[in-house]
Design an enzyme around this catalytic site. Sequence first.
Site, PDB file in Angstrom:
ATOM      1  N   HIS A  32       1.905   8.451  -1.276  1.00  0.00           N
ATOM      2  CA  HIS A  32       2.523   7.961  -0.053  1.00  0.00           C
ATOM      3  C   HIS A  32       2.686   6.509  -0.023  1.00  0.00           C
ATOM      4  O   HIS A  32       1.738   5.615  -0.363  1.00  0.00           O
ATOM      5  CB  HIS A  32       1.684   8.425   1.190  1.00  0.00           C
ATOM      6  N   HIS A  44       5.349   3.023   7.869  1.00  0.00           N
ATOM      7  CA  HIS A  44       5.663   3.865   6.628  1.00  0.00           C
ATOM      8  C   HIS A  44       6.670   4.625   7.354  1.00  0.00           C
ATOM      9  O   HIS A  44       6.558   5.021   8.517  1.00  0.00           O
ATOM     10  CB  HIS A  44       4.528   4.429   6.006  1.00  0.00           C
ATOM     11  N   CYS A 162       9.046   8.720   1.972  1.00  0.00           N
ATOM     12  CA  CYS A 162       8.535   7.496   2.316  1.00  0.00           C
ATOM     13  C   CYS A 162       8.763   6.532   1.133  1.00  0.00           C
ATOM     14  O   CYS A 162       8.947   5.431   1.458  1.00  0.00           O
ATOM     15  CB  CYS A 162       6.942   7.796   2.248  1.00  0.00           C
TER      16      CYS A 162
END
Length: 269
Positions: A32, A44, A162
């Site tokens: 991530h 994010h 992401c």
Amino acid sequence: MAAGVLSNRIDREDLAAGDHIYSWRAAYLYAHHGIYVGDGMVIHFTRAAGHEIGTGTFLDSFLLSSSSPAAAATTCQRCGHLAQGREGVVMSCLDCFLHGGSGSGSLYLFHYAVSPAFFLARARGGTCTLAASDPGHVVVHRARYLLDKGGFGAYSLFKNNCEDFAIYCKTGLLVETAFSVGRSGQLASLTAAFSAVASSPLRFLTTSAGGLALVTTGMYCVGRYVSDIGVRRDVVKVPVQTLVAQATPTAVEAEVAAAGAVGASSPAC
């Protein structure tokens, strides 16, 4: 940079505003990504827990970004980032960003403007790119603007994830072609691996195990290289204000949409 060939790991005290960081998930299966903006905070892009890729399959509950169903009722006292239910462009503290990660909560730094040799040496995708980064203050401005104004679109594992968000904040680059995957190095690596193993007629040109491994490895490396945003031809630099303006409906469009919704809900005469 040389040490980064073996590991991109970085300590919290070494972070600088504008850094693209990531944390491994699901026993290092994927990562991530986010943008560190200083003061222990990260911006994010995510979907709510259990809806990371929107496939309608068990994968939706398997692939998580920065949230954990086990901590659904927990609210961080520092950033107020709910462990479940938040989606889109969000800001959270480093602890919340790392929640549910692998490797004892380790942080990793995504490298930019690497050499082709360095890029190919990092066989795992989603860790570096040949593209150059803009200055840190520009990166932070893009991330904060998208946090405040929105406009990065709907989350999509294959088109708009992401890593795509973090790479855009760092470079301002977007992919123009609709049929291509996004900027994500993780997805580019997966695509290259499938192409190398299943789609290459060159693998039939050799019968030895060593020759097959060499051909497959070569195809994988070429596939990763040509998919990197630093060498692709289907990318364009888009100012963040333009990106948000294109994604935000005008007042007239909003009124037309609202009128259409009212008309659709009204009974026919």
